[in-house]
Scaffold this motif. Structure first.
Motif, short mmCIF file in Angstrom:
data_model
loop_
_atom_site.label_atom_id
_atom_site.label_comp_id
_atom_site.label_asym_id
_atom_site.label_seq_id
_atom_site.Cartn_x
_atom_site.Cartn_y
_atom_site.Cartn_z
N THR A 13 0.87 -1.29 0.03
CA THR A 13 0.12 -0.07 0.01
C THR A 13 0.94 1.26 0.03
OG1 THR A 13 0.15 0.08 2.50
CG2 THR A 13 -1.64 -1.08 1.20
N ASN A 14 0.22 2.31 -0.31
CA ASN A 14 0.97 3.66 -0.08
C ASN A 14 1.66 3.95 1.07
OD1 ASN A 14 0.97 6.92 0.03
ND2 ASN A 14 0.89 6.34 -2.10
N SER A 15 1.05 3.69 2.22
CA SER A 15 1.63 3.96 3.45
C SER A 15 2.89 2.95 3.74
CB SER A 15 0.54 3.64 4.68
OG SER A 15 -0.22 2.33 4.56
N GLN A 16 2.61 1.55 3.32
CA GLN A 16 3.74 0.60 3.35
C GLN A 16 4.88 0.92 2.60
OE1 GLN A 16 1.31 -2.88 2.37
NE2 GLN A 16 0.96 -3.49 4.55
N LEU A 17 4.73 1.49 1.33
CA LEU A 17 5.80 1.95 0.44
C LEU A 17 6.50 2.90 1.16
CD1 LEU A 17 4.14 1.74 -2.90
CD2 LEU A 17 6.09 0.28 -2.23
N LYS A 18 5.90 4.05 1.73
CA LYS A 18 6.50 5.08 2.35
C LYS A 18 7.20 4.77 3.37
CE LYS A 18 3.73 8.95 0.83
NZ LYS A 18 2.81 10.30 1.21
N SER A 19 6.73 3.92 4.26
CA SER A 19 7.51 3.39 5.60
C SER A 19 8.43 2.39 5.42
CB SER A 19 6.27 2.82 6.37
OG SER A 19 5.20 3.74 6.89
N GLY A 20 8.48 1.79 4.12
CA GLY A 20 9.43 0.90 3.79
C GLY A 20 10.54 1.37 3.08
N GLY A 21 10.69 2.97 2.81
CA GLY A 21 11.64 3.33 2.41
C GLY A 21 11.54 4.66 1.30
N PHE A 22 10.68 4.36 0.81
CA PHE A 22 10.35 5.31 -0.39
C PHE A 22 10.12 6.64 0.22
CE2 PHE A 22 9.44 1.77 -2.93
CZ PHE A 22 9.54 2.13 -4.44
N GLY A 23 9.37 7.10 1.47
CA GLY A 23 9.22 8.37 2.02
C GLY A 23 8.60 9.29 1.00
N THR A 24 8.96 10.65 0.80
CA THR A 24 8.39 11.58 0.08
C THR A 24 8.65 11.37 -1.45
OG1 THR A 24 10.38 13.02 0.38
CG2 THR A 24 8.53 13.39 1.86
N LEU A 25 9.61 10.50 -1.98
CA LEU A 25 9.77 10.18 -3.24
C LEU A 25 8.53 9.53 -3.87
CD1 LEU A 25 11.82 9.82 -5.51
CD2 LEU A 25 12.50 7.55 -4.60
N LEU A 26 7.72 8.92 -2.91
CA LEU A 26 6.57 8.39 -3.61
C LEU A 26 5.46 9.45 -3.93
CD1 LEU A 26 5.58 5.36 -4.10
CD2 LEU A 26 4.09 5.78 -1.93
#
Length: 442
Positions: free
Chosen positions: A270-283
Motif C-alpha cells: 500500500t501507499n503507506s507501506q511503501l513510504k514506511s518501507g523507504g520510499f518516503g516523500t519520493l512516492l
C-alpha cells in the motif's frame, strides 16, 4: 480601235470588266477609269463561307473592393490579385491595422494602399470569408505533412523492435501473477512520517528493489548491441539508467486510486507501506508522474522502446564512446516515432510528450539516489550491496589493473553467466546479484 473593241468583248465574255470608257478626241484616244464595283449584300451568297467564330473570353465582375480588373472569385468574392493577396496575408498573420482618419476612407484602385484598416474592413463588408483562408492554409499544410511523413518501418527496424519488446516481457511481464499477495503488517507504532522507516517493510522494499535491478540488468543484456560495447560503457549506462527504468516500471504498475504498487512477484504494498518501507516523500513525486504516464496511454511496445532509449543514451557522463552509443540509439528513436505516429495518427505531438518523460525520469532518479544515500545514514538496517553499487559514484580513475590482481568486469560477467546456466531457479536471484556486481565493478 477595232482591235481593242474585240479584246474588250473577249474580256467581258470571261466575266472581267475592265471598267474603262474609250472615246475619241482630237488628240487621240482617251481612257477614263471608273470605280470598280463593290459586291452588294445580294452577292454575299456567292462568297466562300467564313470560319466559325471562337467563343468570347469569360468576363468577371470588377473587384468588389477596389473596382480594379477582377481575376476571379477568391474567398467567396470577385476580387483582383492585389486584394486577394492582401486579404490572405492579413488573415494568416493576424495583422492589426489602424486608421488615421475617421475609419471612413474611400477604397478604390488609386487609394487602396493608403489605408490598410479601411481596406480590410471593406473586405468584410463585401463578404470575404476568414474561414476560407484558414481552411485553405490547413489543407495545404496537411497535404504537405502527409507527403513528407512515412509511417512504415523497415524489416530491420521491425526486427529490432520485436527483440526489445521480447526482452521487456521476459524481464517485466505485462501481467502480475494471480492471485497476488499482500503484507498484513502495518507500519510499526510511531512510524508514519516520511522520516521514519519500518524495518520489516524496509526489508520487503529492498528485496523488491534488488530483484528489479537484476531484471533491468537482464533487460540491458538482451538489447541488441549492448554487450558489444566497452565494459566500462556498459557499467556507466547501467548505473545511469537503472533507476530511471525502475521508476518507469513502477509508474506503469502504480495504482492511481489508492497509491499502491504491485510488483512482478505479485506482492502489493500500500501507499503507506511503501513510504514506511523507504520510499518516503519520493512516492509523492512518483504518483503524479505515474498519472502523466497513464494519460499518454503507453502500451508495452512504447514502454520497451522508451526504456531502451533511456539505457542507450550517449549523453551520459564518463562514456568512452559516446558517438557510437548515440548512433546506436538512433534506430530506437526512429522506431518509437513511427510507431507512436502510426498508433495515434491524429495526435502529432504525442511523440514529443513521450520523449519529455525522459527528462522527468532523470529528475526523479536523482531524487531516488539521494533518498538511498539518506537511508544509508539514517537506518540501522544494512542496505543490500546491489543497491549500494547502483547509487555509488565511480571512483576517479577506477578501472581494471593488472597490478591489483582483481578480475576484470568482463571476466566476472562471463564466469557468473556460466554459473547461472547451471543453477536451479531457486538460486537465480543470488546469481543475478552477482551479475550486477560484476557489471558495476571496474
Amino acid at each position: 480601235m477595232e482591235g481593242y473593241s474585240e479584246y474588250s468583248s473577249a474580256m467581258n465574255s470571261l466575266g472581267l470588266n475592265l471598267g474603262m470608257n474609250v472615246s475619241k478626241s482630237s488628240s487621240g484616244v482617251n481612257y477614263n477609269a471608273t470605280s470598280t464595283s463593290v459586291p452588294t449584300p445580294s452577292d454575299s451568297n456567292s462568297l466562300p463561307p467564313s470560319s466559325p467564330e471562337s467563343p468570347p473570353p469569360k468576363i468577371y465582375k470588377p473587384c468588389f473592393v477596389c473596382q480594379d480588373k477582377s481575376s476571379g472569385y477568391h474567398y467567396g468574392v470577385s476580387s483582383c490579385e492585389g486584394c486577394k493577396g492582401f486579404f490572405r496575408r492579413s488573415i494568416q498573420k493576424n495583422m492589426q491595422y489602424t486608421c488615421h482618419r475617421d475609419k471612413k476612407c474611400i477604397i478604390n484602385k488609386v487609394t487602396r494602399n493608403r489605408c490598410q484598416y479601411c481596406r480590410l474592413q471593406k473586405f468584410f463588408d463585401v463578404g470575404m470569408s476568414k474561414e476560407c483562408v484558414r481552411n485553405d492554409r490547413n489543407k495545404k499544410k496537411k497535404l504537405k505533412h502527409e507527403v513528407s511523413e512515412s509511417y512504415e518501418m523497415t524489416t530491420e527496424l521491425e526486427d529490432l523492435v520485436d527483440i526489445v519488446v521480447r526482452a521487456q516481457k521476459e524481464t517485466f511481464p505485462p501481467e502480475t501473477p494471480k492471485p497476488g499477495y499482500r503484507v498484513a503488517a502495518d507500519p510499526a507504532p510511531g512510524v508514519g512520517s516520511s522520516s521514519e522507516t519500518d524495518p520489516l517493510l524496509f526489508e520487503y522494499v529492498t528485496d523488491m528493489s534488488s530483484r528489479a535491478i537484476i531484471m533491468v540488468v537482464e533487460f540491458a543484456k538482451k538489447v541488441p548491441g549492448f554487450l558489444q560495447l566497452k565494459t566500462q560503457d556498459q557499467i556507466t549506462l547501467l548505473k545511469a539508467a537503472c533507476l530511471e527504468i525502475m521508476i518507469l516500471r513502477i509508474s506503469y504498475r502504480f495504482n492511481r486510486d489508492d497509491g499502491s504498487v504491485t510488483f512482478t512477484s505479485g506482492l502489493t504494498l500500500t501507499n503507506s507501506q511503501l513510504k514506511s518501507g523507504g520510499f518516503g516523500t519520493l512516492l509523492d513525486t512518483i504518483g503524479p508522474f505515474s498519472k502523466q504516464v497513464f494519460s499518454l496511454k503507453l502500451d508495452e511496445r512504447e514502454v520497451a522502446l522508451l526504456s531502451t532509449i533511456c539505457l542507450i543514451s550517449g549523453d551520459r557522463s564518463g562514456l568512452e564512446e559516446p558517438e557510437r552509443i548515440e548512433k546506436m540509439q538512433e534506430p530506437y528513436l526512429e522506431a518509437l516515432r513511427i510507431y507512436v505516429r502510426r498508433r495515434r495518427p491524429t495526435e502529432p505531438h504525442t511523440f514529443a510528450k513521450i520523449l519529455m518523460k525522459i527528462t522527468d525520469l532523470r529528475s526523479i532518479s536523482v531524487k531516488g539516489a539521494e533518498r538511498v544515500l539518506h537511508l544509508k545514514l539514517k537506518i540501522p538496517c544494512e542496505m543490500p550491496q546491489i543497491i549500494n553499487e547502483m547509487v555509488e559514484e565511480d571512483d576517479e580513475g577506477a578501472g581494471p589493473s593488472e597490478e591489483s590482481g582483481k578480475h576484470t568486469a568482463a571476466s566476472d560477467i562471463q564466469e557468473v553467466n556460466v554459473k547461472t546456466e547451471n543453477m536451479s531457479a531457486s538460486n537465480q536471484c543470488t546469481a543475478g546479484i552477482d551479475v550486477m556486481k560484476a557489471a558495476l565493478f571496474s
